[in-house]
Design a protein around this motif. Sequence first.
Motif, PDB file in Angstrom:
ATOM      1  N   TYR A  31       0.829  -1.213   0.000  1.00  0.00           N
ATOM      2  CA  TYR A  31       0.000   0.000   0.000  1.00  0.00           C
ATOM      3  C   TYR A  31       0.864   1.264   0.000  1.00  0.00           C
ATOM      4  O   TYR A  31       0.457   2.304   0.496  1.00  0.00           O
ATOM      5  CB  TYR A  31      -0.964  -0.008   1.192  1.00  0.00           C
ATOM      6  CG  TYR A  31      -0.299  -0.144   2.552  1.00  0.00           C
ATOM      7  CD1 TYR A  31      -0.033   0.981   3.332  1.00  0.00           C
ATOM      8  CD2 TYR A  31       0.082  -1.389   3.054  1.00  0.00           C
ATOM      9  CE1 TYR A  31       0.580   0.872   4.563  1.00  0.00           C
ATOM     10  CE2 TYR A  31       0.692  -1.507   4.288  1.00  0.00           C
ATOM     11  CZ  TYR A  31       0.933  -0.377   5.040  1.00  0.00           C
ATOM     12  OH  TYR A  31       1.544  -0.490   6.252  1.00  0.00           O
ATOM     13  N   SER A  74      -9.370  -2.881   2.559  1.00  0.00           N
ATOM     14  CA  SER A  74      -8.591  -3.240   1.377  1.00  0.00           C
ATOM     15  C   SER A  74      -7.334  -4.035   1.734  1.00  0.00           C
ATOM     16  O   SER A  74      -6.547  -4.362   0.870  1.00  0.00           O
ATOM     17  CB  SER A  74      -8.233  -1.990   0.583  1.00  0.00           C
ATOM     18  OG  SER A  74      -7.580  -1.081   1.419  1.00  0.00           O
ATOM     19  N   THR A  76      -4.784  -3.394   4.260  1.00  0.00           N
ATOM     20  CA  THR A  76      -3.558  -2.758   4.729  1.00  0.00           C
ATOM     21  C   THR A  76      -3.008  -3.480   5.974  1.00  0.00           C
ATOM     22  O   THR A  76      -1.890  -3.995   5.964  1.00  0.00           O
ATOM     23  CB  THR A  76      -3.833  -1.286   5.075  1.00  0.00           C
ATOM     24  OG1 THR A  76      -4.496  -0.693   3.969  1.00  0.00           O
ATOM     25  CG2 THR A  76      -2.549  -0.550   5.346  1.00  0.00           C
ATOM     26  N   LYS A  98     -15.904  -3.060  -3.414  1.00  0.00           N
ATOM     27  CA  LYS A  98     -14.750  -2.331  -3.990  1.00  0.00           C
ATOM     28  C   LYS A  98     -13.449  -2.641  -3.260  1.00  0.00           C
ATOM     29  O   LYS A  98     -12.501  -3.127  -3.893  1.00  0.00           O
ATOM     30  CB  LYS A  98     -15.027  -0.823  -3.973  1.00  0.00           C
ATOM     31  CG  LYS A  98     -15.588  -0.309  -5.278  1.00  0.00           C
ATOM     32  CD  LYS A  98     -14.472   0.133  -6.215  1.00  0.00           C
ATOM     33  CE  LYS A  98     -14.974   0.338  -7.631  1.00  0.00           C
ATOM     34  NZ  LYS A  98     -16.062   1.338  -7.731  1.00  0.00           N
ATOM     35  N   PRO A  99     -13.360  -2.359  -1.951  1.00  0.00           N
ATOM     36  CA  PRO A  99     -12.103  -2.697  -1.267  1.00  0.00           C
ATOM     37  C   PRO A  99     -11.824  -4.197  -1.276  1.00  0.00           C
ATOM     38  O   PRO A  99     -10.655  -4.605  -1.307  1.00  0.00           O
ATOM     39  CB  PRO A  99     -12.305  -2.197   0.163  1.00  0.00           C
ATOM     40  CG  PRO A  99     -13.736  -1.899   0.299  1.00  0.00           C
ATOM     41  CD  PRO A  99     -14.276  -1.661  -1.058  1.00  0.00           C
ATOM     42  N   LYS A 102      -9.616  -5.383  -3.997  1.00  0.00           N
ATOM     43  CA  LYS A 102      -8.190  -5.158  -3.773  1.00  0.00           C
ATOM     44  C   LYS A 102      -7.638  -6.225  -2.824  1.00  0.00           C
ATOM     45  O   LYS A 102      -6.537  -6.747  -3.015  1.00  0.00           O
ATOM     46  CB  LYS A 102      -7.968  -3.759  -3.186  1.00  0.00           C
ATOM     47  CG  LYS A 102      -6.515  -3.367  -3.291  1.00  0.00           C
ATOM     48  CD  LYS A 102      -6.209  -1.960  -2.829  1.00  0.00           C
ATOM     49  CE  LYS A 102      -4.704  -1.748  -2.898  1.00  0.00           C
ATOM     50  NZ  LYS A 102      -4.225  -0.774  -1.917  1.00  0.00           N
TER      51      LYS A 102
ATOM     52  N   ILE B 235     -14.622   9.039  -3.469  1.00  0.00           N
ATOM     53  CA  ILE B 235     -14.228   7.910  -2.605  1.00  0.00           C
ATOM     54  C   ILE B 235     -14.972   6.651  -3.039  1.00  0.00           C
ATOM     55  O   ILE B 235     -14.391   5.578  -3.171  1.00  0.00           O
ATOM     56  CB  ILE B 235     -14.545   8.209  -1.122  1.00  0.00           C
ATOM     57  CG1 ILE B 235     -13.788   9.444  -0.643  1.00  0.00           C
ATOM     58  CG2 ILE B 235     -14.167   7.012  -0.256  1.00  0.00           C
ATOM     59  CD1 ILE B 235     -14.064   9.798   0.795  1.00  0.00           C
ATOM     60  N   SER B 239     -12.375   3.996  -4.143  1.00  0.00           N
ATOM     61  CA  SER B 239     -11.999   3.020  -3.113  1.00  0.00           C
ATOM     62  C   SER B 239     -13.197   2.252  -2.551  1.00  0.00           C
ATOM     63  O   SER B 239     -13.110   1.061  -2.292  1.00  0.00           O
ATOM     64  CB  SER B 239     -11.222   3.708  -1.991  1.00  0.00           C
ATOM     65  OG  SER B 239     -12.043   3.980  -0.890  1.00  0.00           O
ATOM     66  N   GLU B 241     -14.615   2.571   0.357  1.00  0.00           N
ATOM     67  CA  GLU B 241     -14.655   2.400   1.804  1.00  0.00           C
ATOM     68  C   GLU B 241     -15.482   3.504   2.439  1.00  0.00           C
ATOM     69  O   GLU B 241     -15.453   4.642   2.001  1.00  0.00           O
ATOM     70  CB  GLU B 241     -13.234   2.433   2.379  1.00  0.00           C
ATOM     71  CG  GLU B 241     -12.538   1.105   2.256  1.00  0.00           C
ATOM     72  CD  GLU B 241     -11.097   1.172   2.723  1.00  0.00           C
ATOM     73  OE1 GLU B 241     -10.861   1.636   3.833  1.00  0.00           O
ATOM     74  OE2 GLU B 241     -10.221   0.777   1.934  1.00  0.00           O
TER      75      GLU B 241
END
Lengths: 216, 259
Positions: A31, A74, A76, A98-99, A102, B235, B239, B241
């Motif tokens: 990240y 995501s 991290t 979405k996350p 990843k 956002i 992403s 989130e």
Amino acid sequence: MRLNEVAHNLFIIEEGKQSFPATKSKYPPYYGERKYGNLREWIPYRSKFAAMVMNGYMPQIMNDWKVLYLGAASGTTLSHFSDIFDDGMIYAVEYSAKPFSKLLKLAMERKNIIPILRDASKPLEYSGIVEKVDFIYQDVAHREQIKIFTMNSNIFLKTNGCGLIMVKARSIDSTAEPQDIFNDVIGDFSSNFKILKTGNLEPFHRDHIFIHLVKG
Amino acid sequence: MKKWKVWFGEIDEEIEASDNLVSSFYAAINDEPIPFSIVERGVQIFGSEEEYYRNLRKTAVVAGEKLVEEELKREDRYAVMLLKSLDQVDESINLLNEKLRDIVEIKESKVTDILREKIDELRELRNEIEKEIELVISKVCPNLSEMLGGVISAGLLEKAGSLERLAMLPASTIQILGAERSLFRAKARMKKGKVARPPKHGIIFQHKYVRTLPKTKRGKMARFLAAKIAIASKIDYFSGELNPELSDSIKHRFEELLR
């Protein structure tokens, strides 16, 4: 540069006046963190676990634990957990697609991550996937954080298993005083669990505390 | 004997292994906690613990990829279409209600009862559609949905075309989305050198924090809200989130303006 090992594969690097945590990893940065040889810097502003370590608290952990991670986002913090629990298995639950996409990339690279796209407030929806675990780590920005942890620990946490919850005051009630919320939360938990340690995550994350507890 | 669903099949007294792990993975839903060790039973199928975890991991990744693709696939278009039908249903309810009242004024009959029933059914349908919009929107754009609720979010998506396009719009445009007519009317007047008042808000007027403020303060609130929407949509698009600070900040601003 001085190294100080605080847990399996987890080091505090001291460099002049600065110090920061890092995990030993054979994988590339994930990240945007820096790498020092085979150590991956763990940025406390990005991860609440790292902020807790920076503030001087390190919970007892074993590298072969089975872990349930609620709210993996995501990935991290998860990427560092994957370094630490290198002989264990991490079930990573995340609700948002979405996350999660990843996170999937991370799970493909690592051998000890099981990604699950599910709502942590409905643990029975993944009850046929997750086994009994030694450790539950929870970091969800949800109003019902306490209920979510209690439900999941009832189903998945072994007796004498540990939990670490990152409580965010503002997502429980954005108008009340954070300290009042924390007192309530700690009170709620202490009726069902044995609390080992609580503390704040200042200056890295505002209005957050961590609660480390044991299922007795 | 109760049948337990696990990711590699079903278990009652015996283990019935699934012939398609990817589809059984997310079907492993039970109504109470499983009373035995999943891993122990799994080892009987896969041979060793190592093989068990290897298969579990592989299945989780493939099933996850499939589910993500489904969840992200044009869900924003779906929400927009739902919103369009919601508007249509609303309109029908109003029209039918009006007609019903006209008829009842003259005479009540069996037919008017049926009509009343049908209107109630339409209302139920309306609520169902609204619920579905909320659900879809909270998945596609969690931040927008937290700030605005499903219906307004879907409205913005509709005007912008898609989440991608909304994320690219400047706040000033978002502020007057849905008020295009009055904007261009104002512009035309200005061109002629006349006095004109361009619109302060479009769709976002429906938001309770804008609507309930006194007239003189709505513009301020609309401007602030639009700026936050611009951030939230970015956002959500990039992403996904949830950042609860955004909805907190508009609440604070609203309370400030209320004073």
